[in-house]
Design an enzyme around this catalytic site. Structure first.
Site, PDB file in Angstrom:
ATOM      1  N   GLY A 211      24.381  84.569  17.633  1.00 31.65           N
ATOM      2  CA  GLY A 211      23.852  83.591  16.707  1.00 31.65           C
ATOM      3  C   GLY A 211      23.436  82.315  17.420  1.00 31.65           C
TER       4      GLY A 211
ATOM      5  N   GLY B 268      22.916  78.140  17.640  1.00 29.22           N
ATOM      6  CA  GLY B 268      23.864  77.071  17.371  1.00 29.22           C
ATOM      7  C   GLY B 268      24.855  76.841  18.484  1.00 29.22           C
ATOM      8  N   HIS B 269      24.794  77.710  19.531  1.00 28.41           N
ATOM      9  CA  HIS B 269      25.714  77.589  20.668  1.00 28.41           C
ATOM     10  C   HIS B 269      24.995  77.122  21.929  1.00 28.41           C
ATOM     11  CE1 HIS B 269      28.457  79.648  18.070  1.00 28.41           C
ATOM     12  NE2 HIS B 269      27.751  80.768  18.082  1.00 28.41           N
TER      13      HIS B 269
ATOM     14  N   HIS C 292      32.414  79.156  15.880  1.00 28.48           N
ATOM     15  CA  HIS C 292      31.688  79.077  14.612  1.00 28.48           C
ATOM     16  C   HIS C 292      32.412  78.155  13.636  1.00 28.48           C
ATOM     17  CE1 HIS C 292      30.875  83.121  16.340  1.00 28.48           C
ATOM     18  NE2 HIS C 292      29.632  82.768  16.084  1.00 28.48           N
TER      19      HIS C 292
END
Length: 332
Positions: A54, A56-57, A219
């Protein structure tokens, strides 16, 4: 919510356009499949190394595509696994006939979708092996995983395995190296604040002004406990102790990685590193290499994580080998 974005629905798309605009000399972007890959891929006679997860990292994973690290990275939506079609596309793009290694963080969606992609690639005649990174000592199971979460060790694994592939090691050798890395690395994280997913528009969790969270995931998953705000020295102890309790590092040469979760300035990470180094010296652990900075983040979360990896001479040489990616580069 205050974010430097255009439209919530276009955050990943726009970020990949930015990646292409900024680093076109290093990487190419397949915008249809949201895959970032080396401009010279596939590299002849070289095992392809891909990862993904995903968004966002950042800079994980796309920021680590380039010479000496990843050949390709798949970008899912924010905190959402890429789909098998993306991973299959990446696998095909980097396959030179020497096989492909998937580096997978231990999150249920990532593991399942990479497995499906590997099966589809096998039908194309591409040999694919996978390593599942599972280094987080905070919890044994979480909201997203069966078993330990894959966190900071992913960065170190991508560097070491990327260097080994660049050096011409075959797929079987890379799998054995990946197993050694997994067996020898552990991580622990903490947060001073939650993170705000653009689509949600509010923090993933709330902490009081005098509270921190120990053992969080990347997360924003809950960790071991809310505890009172403490000094950097005490927080370093909270990160180091569970790692040393889980795996003996005494007498070992070690790479130490102090990572920011996205909103933590380098000045604070250096304070934490200094405290970690003092604790490890007393514990008989030798730091031979270190990495300090924001490399596997959780959007705008304030906090940090600690990763420790026991290394031998081969791993140190692979760490020192040249790397040239948007987010990590030395020796070139």
């Amino acid at each position: 919510m205050k974010k430097l974005i255009n439209d919530v629905a276009d955050v990943v798309k726009d970020s990949l356009l930015g990646m292409e605009a900024a680093y076109s000399e290093l990487v190419t972007v397949d915008h249809e499949h949201k895959v970032v890959y080396r401009g010279d891929a596939p590299v002849a006679n070289k095992v392809g190394i891909i990862s993904g997860g995903g968004s966002g990292h950042e800079p994980l994973h796309g920021g680590f595509v380039g010479h000496g690290m990843l050949d390709a990275a798949c970008a899912g939506e924010v905190f959402t696994s890429p789909v098998p079609d993306q991973m299959l596309k990446a696998t095909r793009l980097v396959n030179s006939g020497a096989g492909v290694l998937h580096i997978v963080k231990n999150y249920t969606g990532d593991v399942m979708n990479f497995e499906m992609a590997a099966d589809l690639a096998a039908a194309d005649g591409i040999r694919v092996e996978a390593v599942i990174i599972a280094d987080d000592v905070a919890v044994q199971d979480s909201l997203y995983t069966a078993g330990r979460r894959g966190v900071g060790l992913t960065v170190l694994a991508e560097k070491l395995l990327g260097a080994a592939a660049e050096d011409g090691q075959d797929l079987d050798s890379l799998v054995k190296l990946a197993e050694r890395i997994n067996d020898s690395g552990r991580s622990m994280g903490m947060a001073l604040s939650g993170c705000t997913v653009p689509a949600a528009g509010k923090p993933s969790f709330d902490l009081a002004e005098d509270e921190i969270e120990i053992g969080i995931g990347i997360h924003g998953e809950p960790g071991r406990a809310h505890v009172p705000l403490a000094t950097a020295a005490d927080i370093a102890e909270m990160l180091v102790r569970p790692i040393l309790d889980d795996l003996s590092y005494r007498g070992s040469d070690t790479i130490v990685f102090v990572n920011g979760m996205g909103a933590t300035p380098l000045i604070e990470l250096l304070v934490v590193y200094n405290e970690v180094a003092k604790i490890l010296a007393k514990a008989g652990v030798t730091i031979v290499r270190k990495l300090i900075g924001n490399y596997i983040t959780s959007l705008d979360m304030a906090g940090c994580s600690l990763t420790m990896l026991k290394v031998d001479a081969e791993m140190v040489n692979l760490w020192d080998a040249p790397v040239h990616t948007p987010a990590l580069r030395w020796g070139m």
